[in-house]
Design a protein around this motif. Structure first.
Motif, PDB file in Angstrom:
ATOM      1  N   LEU A 241       0.823  -1.207   0.000  1.00  0.00           N
ATOM      2  CA  LEU A 241       0.000   0.000   0.000  1.00  0.00           C
ATOM      3  C   LEU A 241       0.860   1.262   0.000  1.00  0.00           C
ATOM      4  N   ALA A 242       1.946   1.233   0.754  1.00  0.00           N
ATOM      5  CA  ALA A 242       2.851   2.388   0.801  1.00  0.00           C
ATOM      6  C   ALA A 242       3.428   2.672  -0.584  1.00  0.00           C
ATOM      7  N   HIS A 243       3.791   1.618  -1.308  1.00  0.00           N
ATOM      8  CA  HIS A 243       4.334   1.800  -2.666  1.00  0.00           C
ATOM      9  C   HIS A 243       3.261   2.305  -3.635  1.00  0.00           C
ATOM     10  N   ILE A 244       2.034   1.779  -3.480  1.00  0.00           N
ATOM     11  CA  ILE A 244       0.944   2.238  -4.355  1.00  0.00           C
ATOM     12  C   ILE A 244       0.691   3.728  -4.136  1.00  0.00           C
ATOM     13  N   LEU A 245       0.591   4.120  -2.869  1.00  0.00           N
ATOM     14  CA  LEU A 245       0.338   5.535  -2.556  1.00  0.00           C
ATOM     15  C   LEU A 245       1.473   6.418  -3.040  1.00  0.00           C
ATOM     16  N   ALA A 246       2.708   5.967  -2.836  1.00  0.00           N
ATOM     17  CA  ALA A 246       3.861   6.769  -3.255  1.00  0.00           C
ATOM     18  C   ALA A 246       3.875   6.966  -4.764  1.00  0.00           C
ATOM     19  N   SER A 247       3.629   5.883  -5.517  1.00  0.00           N
ATOM     20  CA  SER A 247       3.666   5.997  -6.974  1.00  0.00           C
ATOM     21  C   SER A 247       2.556   6.913  -7.484  1.00  0.00           C
ATOM     22  N   PHE A 248       1.372   6.837  -6.846  1.00  0.00           N
ATOM     23  CA  PHE A 248       0.275   7.703  -7.283  1.00  0.00           C
ATOM     24  C   PHE A 248       0.507   9.158  -6.890  1.00  0.00           C
ATOM     25  N   ILE A 249       1.025   9.381  -5.707  1.00  0.00           N
ATOM     26  CA  ILE A 249       1.278  10.767  -5.278  1.00  0.00           C
ATOM     27  C   ILE A 249       2.290  11.435  -6.202  1.00  0.00           C
ATOM     28  N   VAL A 250       3.405  10.736  -6.449  1.00  0.00           N
ATOM     29  CA  VAL A 250       4.429  11.294  -7.339  1.00  0.00           C
ATOM     30  C   VAL A 250       3.879  11.440  -8.753  1.00  0.00           C
ATOM     31  N   GLY A 251       3.165  10.395  -9.223  1.00  0.00           N
ATOM     32  CA  GLY A 251       2.616  10.442 -10.581  1.00  0.00           C
ATOM     33  C   GLY A 251       1.607  11.557 -10.772  1.00  0.00           C
ATOM     34  N   ILE A 252       0.735  11.752  -9.787  1.00  0.00           N
ATOM     35  CA  ILE A 252      -0.277  12.811  -9.886  1.00  0.00           C
ATOM     36  C   ILE A 252       0.384  14.183  -9.836  1.00  0.00           C
ATOM     37  N   LEU A 253       1.379  14.326  -8.958  1.00  0.00           N
ATOM     38  CA  LEU A 253       2.112  15.600  -8.923  1.00  0.00           C
ATOM     39  C   LEU A 253       2.762  15.888 -10.269  1.00  0.00           C
ATOM     40  N   LEU A 254       3.317  14.836 -10.876  1.00  0.00           N
ATOM     41  CA  LEU A 254       3.952  14.985 -12.185  1.00  0.00           C
ATOM     42  C   LEU A 254       2.913  15.355 -13.250  1.00  0.00           C
ATOM     43  N   GLU A 255       1.769  14.688 -13.229  1.00  0.00           N
ATOM     44  CA  GLU A 255       0.702  14.986 -14.197  1.00  0.00           C
ATOM     45  C   GLU A 255       0.148  16.387 -13.993  1.00  0.00           C
ATOM     46  N   ASP A 256       0.021  16.778 -12.719  1.00  0.00           N
ATOM     47  CA  ASP A 256      -0.456  18.139 -12.431  1.00  0.00           C
ATOM     48  C   ASP A 256       0.515  19.173 -12.979  1.00  0.00           C
ATOM     49  N   LYS A 257       1.816  18.892 -12.823  1.00  0.00           N
ATOM     50  CA  LYS A 257       2.828  19.816 -13.334  1.00  0.00           C
ATOM     51  C   LYS A 257       2.738  19.915 -14.856  1.00  0.00           C
TER      52      LYS A 257
END
Length: 514
Positions: A241-257
């Protein structure tokens, strides 16, 4: 395992993730396939046929409910925004799996497939395992289906393979037995890969991490060596779960950018378009103002030849009336009228060519441009009793658009003329001096109209700013002058007050190639 049935599993239950992904991507047409798959899965794991059919029906309805809610709340299946991710997690955690777990366990209880004392543990296991299965597998499958046409298969397989070797080395060769230590090493690496390659690669790596970790859970090796199997499985789930959350948080931040950058690019492009349209409007308005000046100058240029033409015409009429019209008089009238008409036609051509913008830059003589402007202005300025003087030491050449320089000079001198008239200066003077300093051509245009107030001298190149009365000024002349000099001539212009009036200085690059 709980209750003796593999379908009730606290670990990652992958089939739920596949079912939700397929129905979200392909739509409700895959519902029968989900039903058949869920039935086979339940029946092959020691569940009797009737409760297997019921569980298959419930899980199929759960998939349809997921599709309905995704569409109702307008969630994007690429899960690229914070709203999409939160909606995805909340629907799975608090709607879909509570629905599936509750109604499936009612079916199991009704057919005595589980006993009452196992109910709470079995409910939790079902809910937790299915939640983890959908959080892990559904994004992986969806992102692959959405992007498979653009995927570089070699890179797509290379990154998970390389990460699996890295993760295997941490567990087997370094023998890291602390889950938190393992997490502190793997998370930054995963976050870095997601920041470079996106969530598509991150979701694939998460599946690799889950697969390798599950092996160590069931072999009681690596970081999952606790005595209790259930504790190992829960630690494993939290680890995943920690890896799933980390990948989504970073990915969403990247997509938002990326989204912000694209939006910014759109805004900039729109502003550039608006600015270009505004500049075009300003140019058109300035051209109209210059056309008025041009017509006034043409009228003055034509006055003398028209007077001469009228006198010649009267002379011919007078001689004809007195019957003294002979061949010599006709020949004189013919030559004189042709000369005057040619002169007037040349005046039109001069003004027409002067106001046509040049398409290509060229080497031109600055002296000739100044003289051409003065020649057009002389009659009008003479009528206003304005003395024009031009001082030059040598012929100087620049590279650019000569007509644009002429228009800039015309705008400045016309402003000086208006200032001299409005301020009622008796001895009106405009002085133009052309000189050179090293490789720079310096053109100074001065007047004795009293100068520009210090409070506004910094604003005179702003659009629509004018010191003239409203009926005489548009506020575009000096703005257009600066724009022409900056953009068309790659030069500079500045203004200051002298003892008697304003002085405009244009600095041009000298060109030695003739």
């Amino acid at each position: 395992m709980l209750s003796g049935h593999k379908i009730v599993n606290v670990g990652v239950f992958a089939s739920e993730g596949f079912a939700l992904a397929f129905i979200l991507y392909f739509g409700k047409s895959v519902w029968p396939g989900i039903f058949v798959g869920q039935f086979i899965l339940a029946f092959s794991n020691s569940i009797p046929i009737i409760p297997s059919l019921e569980i298959a029906t419930i899980n199929s309805l759960e998939a349809l409910l997921g599709l309905f809610l995704f569409q109702k709340f307008k969630l994007n299946i690429n899960i690229s925004t914070t709203r999409d991710f939160l909606g995805f997690v909340l629907l799975i955690t608090f709607v879909l799996q509570p629905f599936s777990s509750f109604f499936s366990h009612i079916a199991l209880l009704m057919h005595n497939t589980i006993i009452d004392k196992e109910l709470f543990t079995s409910l939790f296991s079902w809910w937790f395992g299915n939640v983890m299965g959908q959080l892990l597998i559904t994004p992986f499958v969806l992102l692959f289906l959405i992007n498979y046409k653009q995927i570089n298969l070699f890179n797509y397989l290379l990154y998970p393979f390389a990460f699996s070797l890295f993760f295997y080395a941490l567990e087997s060769f370094l023998s890291i037995s602390n889950v938190l230590l393992l997490l502190s090493i793997s998370l930054p690496v995963l976050a870095y890969i997601v920041s470079k390659k996106g969530m598509l690669y991150g979701s694939a790596i998460n599946v690799v991490i889950a697969s390798i970790s599950s092996y160590y859970v069931y072999t009681h090796a690596g970081a999952f060596q606790m005595n209790s199997t259930i504790d190992n499985i829960i630690n494993y789930n939290l680890f995943i779960l920690a890896h799933i959350l980390a990948s989504f948080i970073v990915g969403i931040l990247l997509e938002d950018k990326k989204s912000q950058e694209k939006e910014l690019e759109k805004i900039i492009a729109e502003e550039i378009r608006k600015n270009q349209a505004q500049q075009l409007l300003l140019i058109q308005q300035s051209r109209l103002a210059q056309m008025g000046e041009m017509l006034s100058m043409i009228a003055h240029q034509w006055r003398q030849p028209l007077n001469s033409l009228m006198l010649s015409n009267q002379l011919v009429v007078a001689k004809y009336t007195k019957k003294k019209l002979d061949d010599k008089s006709i020949e004189y009238f013919k030559k004189n009228s042709q000369m005057l008409i040619k002169q007037m036609s040349q005046t039109i051509d001069d003004f027409k060519n002067f106001f046509i913008p040049a398409k290509k830059k060229e080497v031109f003589c600055v002296n000739e441009v100044i003289k051409s402007v003065l020649n057009m202005m002389k009659d009008l300025y003479t009528q206003e009793n304005i003395s024009l003087s031009f001082k030059e030491k040598e012929y100087l050449y620049a590279f650019g658009h000569p007509n644009e320089l002429g228009q800039a000079i015309l705008n400045i001198t016309n402003n000086a003329k208006d200032a001299l008239i409005e301020n009622k200066i008796k001895d009106k003077k405009i002085d133009i001096v052309l000189s050179r300093e090293k490789h720079t051509i310096i053109l100074k245009i001065s007047d004795n109209a009293g100068g520009i107030p210090d409070s506004i001298i910094d604003k005179i190149f702003d659009p629509y700013f004018s010191t003239k009365s409203k009926k005489n000024g548009t506020g575009l002349g000096l703005y257009m002058t600066k724009m022409i000099i900056d953009e068309q001539l790659d030069a500079s212009i500045e203004v200051k007050n002298t003892l008697f009036g304003a002085q405009f200085t244009i600095n041009l690059k000298e060109n030695y190639e003739r």
